[in-house]
Design an enzyme around this catalytic site. Structure first.
Site, PDB file in Angstrom:
ATOM      1  N   GLU A 195     -10.039   5.952   0.255  1.00 49.15           N
ATOM      2  CA  GLU A 195      -9.683   4.529   0.176  1.00 49.15           C
ATOM      3  C   GLU A 195      -9.954   4.120  -1.269  1.00 49.15           C
ATOM      4  O   GLU A 195     -11.090   3.917  -1.673  1.00 49.15           O
ATOM      5  CB  GLU A 195     -10.528   3.696   1.137  1.00 49.15           C
ATOM      6  CG  GLU A 195     -10.180   3.882   2.603  1.00 49.15           C
ATOM      7  CD  GLU A 195      -8.944   3.099   3.042  1.00 49.15           C
ATOM      8  OE1 GLU A 195      -8.246   2.538   2.173  1.00 49.15           O
ATOM      9  OE2 GLU A 195      -8.680   3.068   4.260  1.00 49.15           O
ATOM     10  N   GLU A 233       0.821  -1.213   0.000  1.00 52.09           N
ATOM     11  CA  GLU A 233       0.000   0.000   0.000  1.00 52.09           C
ATOM     12  C   GLU A 233       0.852   1.258   0.000  1.00 52.09           C
ATOM     13  O   GLU A 233       0.533   2.228  -0.697  1.00 52.09           O
ATOM     14  CB  GLU A 233      -0.930  -0.001   1.218  1.00 52.09           C
ATOM     15  CG  GLU A 233      -1.846   1.221   1.286  1.00 52.09           C
ATOM     16  CD  GLU A 233      -2.694   1.262   2.543  1.00 52.09           C
ATOM     17  OE1 GLU A 233      -3.454   2.237   2.698  1.00 52.09           O
ATOM     18  OE2 GLU A 233      -2.599   0.328   3.379  1.00 52.09           O
TER      19      GLU A 233
END
Length: 227
Positions: A191, A60
Protein backbone atom coordinates in the site's frame (compact mmCIF):
# COMPACT_ATOMS: atom_id res chain seq x y z
CA UNK A 1 26.07 0.58 -37.12
CA UNK A 2 22.51 0.19 -35.93
CA UNK A 3 22.29 -0.14 -32.14
CA UNK A 4 21.15 -3.56 -31.04
CA UNK A 5 17.95 -3.84 -29.03
CA UNK A 6 18.22 -4.94 -25.40
CA UNK A 7 18.29 -8.73 -25.08
CA UNK A 8 15.53 -10.51 -23.20
CA UNK A 9 16.37 -11.91 -19.77
CA UNK A 10 17.73 -15.48 -19.97
CA UNK A 11 15.29 -18.35 -19.50
CA UNK A 12 16.87 -19.27 -16.18
CA UNK A 13 16.42 -15.74 -14.78
CA UNK A 14 14.11 -15.45 -11.76
CA UNK A 15 10.48 -14.55 -12.44
CA UNK A 16 8.79 -11.71 -10.59
CA UNK A 17 5.03 -11.29 -10.87
CA UNK A 18 3.77 -7.71 -10.52
CA UNK A 19 0.11 -7.28 -9.68
CA UNK A 20 -1.19 -3.73 -10.23
CA UNK A 21 -4.39 -3.44 -8.23
CA UNK A 22 -7.87 -3.12 -9.79
CA UNK A 23 -8.44 -2.23 -13.48
CA UNK A 24 -9.91 0.57 -15.54
CA UNK A 25 -12.96 -1.36 -16.74
CA UNK A 26 -14.09 -2.52 -13.32
CA UNK A 27 -16.38 0.42 -12.54
CA UNK A 28 -18.44 -0.10 -15.71
CA UNK A 29 -18.91 -3.81 -15.03
CA UNK A 30 -20.32 -4.15 -11.50
CA UNK A 31 -21.89 -7.57 -12.06
CA UNK A 32 -18.58 -9.06 -13.18
CA UNK A 33 -16.55 -7.74 -10.29
CA UNK A 34 -19.16 -8.40 -7.59
CA UNK A 35 -19.41 -12.14 -8.19
CA UNK A 36 -17.95 -14.17 -5.35
CA UNK A 37 -14.67 -16.05 -5.75
CA UNK A 38 -12.49 -18.10 -3.37
CA UNK A 39 -10.45 -15.95 -0.99
CA UNK A 40 -8.64 -18.58 1.06
CA UNK A 41 -9.16 -19.68 4.67
CA UNK A 42 -12.59 -21.01 3.67
CA UNK A 43 -13.85 -17.58 2.70
CA UNK A 44 -15.08 -15.89 -0.45
CA UNK A 45 -15.12 -12.28 -1.57
CA UNK A 46 -15.95 -10.19 -4.64
CA UNK A 47 -13.92 -10.86 -7.78
CA UNK A 48 -12.43 -7.36 -7.66
CA UNK A 49 -13.19 -3.76 -6.74
CA UNK A 50 -12.89 -0.36 -8.36
CA UNK A 51 -10.25 0.97 -5.97
CA UNK A 52 -9.97 4.47 -4.60
CA UNK A 53 -8.79 7.83 -5.98
CA UNK A 54 -7.30 11.14 -4.98
CA UNK A 55 -9.71 13.94 -4.16
CA UNK A 56 -8.89 15.34 -7.61
CA UNK A 57 -10.00 12.14 -9.32
CA UNK A 58 -6.72 10.40 -10.10
CA UNK A 59 -7.69 6.73 -9.88
CA UNK A 60 -5.85 4.02 -7.99
CA UNK A 61 -5.98 1.67 -10.98
CA UNK A 62 -4.14 4.27 -13.09
CA UNK A 63 -1.52 4.79 -10.40
CA UNK A 64 -0.87 1.10 -9.79
CA UNK A 65 -0.65 0.26 -13.49
CA UNK A 66 1.86 3.02 -14.14
CA UNK A 67 3.99 2.17 -11.10
CA UNK A 68 3.98 -1.53 -12.01
CA UNK A 69 5.24 -0.75 -15.51
CA UNK A 70 8.02 1.36 -14.04
CA UNK A 71 8.98 -1.36 -11.56
CA UNK A 72 8.98 -3.88 -14.39
CA UNK A 73 11.35 -1.75 -16.45
CA UNK A 74 13.78 -1.44 -13.53
CA UNK A 75 13.70 -5.19 -12.94
CA UNK A 76 14.02 -6.13 -16.61
CA UNK A 77 17.06 -3.88 -16.87
CA UNK A 78 18.60 -6.03 -14.13
CA UNK A 79 17.93 -9.28 -15.98
CA UNK A 80 14.73 -10.26 -14.15
CA UNK A 81 11.84 -11.83 -16.04
CA UNK A 82 8.64 -9.93 -15.26
CA UNK A 83 5.07 -11.17 -15.56
CA UNK A 84 2.09 -8.83 -15.04
CA UNK A 85 -1.33 -9.90 -13.82
CA UNK A 86 -2.89 -7.45 -16.25
CA UNK A 87 -1.55 -6.02 -19.49
CA UNK A 88 -3.71 -2.90 -19.82
CA UNK A 89 -5.72 -0.42 -17.77
CA UNK A 90 -9.03 -0.69 -19.64
CA UNK A 91 -10.16 -4.28 -19.02
CA UNK A 92 -12.09 -5.96 -16.20
CA UNK A 93 -10.33 -7.91 -13.44
CA UNK A 94 -8.75 -10.39 -13.37
CA UNK A 95 -10.38 -11.68 -10.20
CA UNK A 96 -8.30 -11.82 -7.05
CA UNK A 97 -8.07 -15.62 -7.11
CA UNK A 98 -6.88 -15.53 -10.73
CA UNK A 99 -4.18 -13.02 -9.81
CA UNK A 100 -2.83 -15.41 -7.20
CA UNK A 101 -2.90 -18.26 -9.70
CA UNK A 102 -0.82 -16.25 -12.17
CA UNK A 103 1.97 -16.05 -9.61
CA UNK A 104 1.63 -19.73 -8.72
CA UNK A 105 1.65 -20.88 -12.35
CA UNK A 106 4.69 -18.72 -13.14
CA UNK A 107 6.67 -20.30 -10.31
CA UNK A 108 7.46 -16.76 -9.25
CA UNK A 109 10.43 -16.01 -7.06
CA UNK A 110 8.36 -13.11 -5.72
CA UNK A 111 4.83 -11.78 -6.19
CA UNK A 112 4.24 -8.12 -5.39
CA UNK A 113 0.82 -6.50 -5.48
CA UNK A 114 0.79 -2.72 -5.83
CA UNK A 115 -2.01 -0.64 -4.32
CA UNK A 116 -2.79 2.70 -2.71
CA UNK A 117 -5.16 3.38 0.18
CA UNK A 118 -8.15 5.70 0.52
CA UNK A 119 -8.29 6.37 4.25
CA UNK A 120 -10.32 9.46 5.10
CA UNK A 121 -9.00 9.97 8.64
CA UNK A 122 -7.53 13.47 8.96
CA UNK A 123 -3.81 13.45 8.21
CA UNK A 124 -3.55 9.68 7.65
CA UNK A 125 -0.46 9.01 5.56
CA UNK A 126 2.41 6.64 4.91
CA UNK A 127 3.00 3.24 3.33
CA UNK A 128 2.66 -0.26 4.70
CA UNK A 129 3.37 -3.76 3.44
CA UNK A 130 0.73 -6.45 3.98
CA UNK A 131 1.56 -10.13 4.35
CA UNK A 132 -0.44 -13.30 4.96
CA UNK A 133 -0.69 -14.21 8.64
CA UNK A 134 -0.85 -16.76 10.00
CA UNK A 135 0.90 -18.40 7.03
CA UNK A 136 -0.94 -21.14 5.17
CA UNK A 137 2.08 -22.74 3.52
CA UNK A 138 5.88 -22.63 3.59
CA UNK A 139 6.16 -19.81 1.04
CA UNK A 140 3.94 -17.59 3.18
CA UNK A 141 6.29 -18.09 6.13
CA UNK A 142 9.95 -17.07 6.12
CA UNK A 143 10.22 -16.32 2.34
CA UNK A 144 7.28 -13.90 2.42
CA UNK A 145 8.57 -12.37 5.65
CA UNK A 146 11.94 -11.69 4.01
CA UNK A 147 10.25 -10.17 0.96
CA UNK A 148 8.00 -8.02 3.13
CA UNK A 149 10.90 -6.68 5.18
CA UNK A 150 13.02 -6.04 2.06
CA UNK A 151 10.21 -3.99 0.49
CA UNK A 152 9.60 -2.11 3.73
CA UNK A 153 13.27 -1.25 4.20
CA UNK A 154 13.75 -0.16 0.59
CA UNK A 155 10.72 2.13 0.58
CA UNK A 156 11.85 3.64 3.87
CA UNK A 157 15.37 4.15 2.54
CA UNK A 158 13.94 5.72 -0.63
CA UNK A 159 12.36 8.42 1.53
CA UNK A 160 8.85 7.18 2.32
CA UNK A 161 7.29 7.21 5.78
CA UNK A 162 5.70 4.28 7.57
CA UNK A 163 1.92 4.41 7.80
CA UNK A 164 0.77 6.25 10.90
CA UNK A 165 -2.72 4.73 10.84
CA UNK A 166 -2.34 1.04 9.97
CA UNK A 167 0.22 -1.63 10.79
CA UNK A 168 3.37 -1.36 12.86
CA UNK A 169 6.70 -0.09 11.55
CA UNK A 170 5.37 -0.30 8.00
CA UNK A 171 4.19 -3.93 8.28
CA UNK A 172 0.60 -5.21 8.42
CA UNK A 173 -0.40 -8.83 9.11
CA UNK A 174 -3.56 -9.78 7.18
CA UNK A 175 -5.70 -12.88 6.92
CA UNK A 176 -8.35 -11.44 4.58
CA UNK A 177 -6.49 -10.71 1.33
CA UNK A 178 -7.20 -13.37 -1.28
CA UNK A 179 -4.10 -12.69 -3.35
CA UNK A 180 -1.92 -13.39 -0.32
CA UNK A 181 -3.99 -16.23 1.15
CA UNK A 182 -4.04 -18.15 -2.14
CA UNK A 183 -0.39 -17.60 -3.02
CA UNK A 184 1.96 -20.56 -3.06
CA UNK A 185 4.89 -18.27 -3.79
CA UNK A 186 6.55 -15.57 -1.63
CA UNK A 187 4.11 -12.68 -1.79
CA UNK A 188 3.47 -9.23 -0.35
CA UNK A 189 1.10 -6.33 -0.99
CA UNK A 190 2.40 -2.77 -1.02
CA UNK A 191 0.00 0.00 0.00
CA UNK A 192 2.12 2.83 -1.37
CA UNK A 193 0.36 5.55 0.59
CA UNK A 194 -2.94 7.29 1.18
CA UNK A 195 -4.47 8.84 -1.93
CA UNK A 196 -6.76 10.99 0.25
CA UNK A 197 -3.80 12.69 1.89
CA UNK A 198 -3.00 15.88 -0.02
CA UNK A 199 0.77 15.51 0.20
CA UNK A 200 0.82 11.88 -0.86
CA UNK A 201 -1.80 12.47 -3.56
CA UNK A 202 0.39 15.19 -5.06
CA UNK A 203 3.36 12.83 -5.22
CA UNK A 204 1.34 9.95 -6.65
CA UNK A 205 -0.06 12.24 -9.36
CA UNK A 206 3.35 13.10 -10.82
CA UNK A 207 5.66 11.07 -13.03
CA UNK A 208 8.61 11.79 -10.74
CA UNK A 209 6.63 10.66 -7.71
CA UNK A 210 5.59 7.41 -9.36
CA UNK A 211 9.18 6.78 -10.38
CA UNK A 212 10.21 7.21 -6.75
CA UNK A 213 7.65 4.63 -5.65
CA UNK A 214 8.84 2.29 -8.39
CA UNK A 215 12.46 2.69 -7.32
CA UNK A 216 11.56 1.79 -3.75
CA UNK A 217 9.58 -1.29 -4.76
CA UNK A 218 12.13 -2.50 -7.31
CA UNK A 219 14.93 -1.96 -4.82
CA UNK A 220 13.15 -4.15 -2.29
CA UNK A 221 12.57 -6.92 -4.81
CA UNK A 222 16.20 -6.86 -5.96
CA UNK A 223 17.39 -6.90 -2.36
CA UNK A 224 15.21 -9.91 -1.64
CA UNK A 225 16.37 -11.79 -4.75
CA UNK A 226 19.99 -10.96 -3.96
CA UNK A 227 19.64 -12.27 -0.44
Amino acid sequence: MTPSSPSAPPAEAPVVVLDPGHNGGNAANPAAIKRQVPAGRGRSKPCNTTGTSTNDGYREHEFTFDVAQRVGKLLTDKGIRVVYTRSDDTSVGPCVDQRAEIGNSAGAAAVVSIHADGNTSPGANGFHIAYSAPPLNEAQGEPSSKLTHALRDSLRDTGFRYSDYLGEQGLSARDDLAGLNLSERPAALVECGNMRNATEAARMSTSDGRQQYAAGIAGGILSYLGG
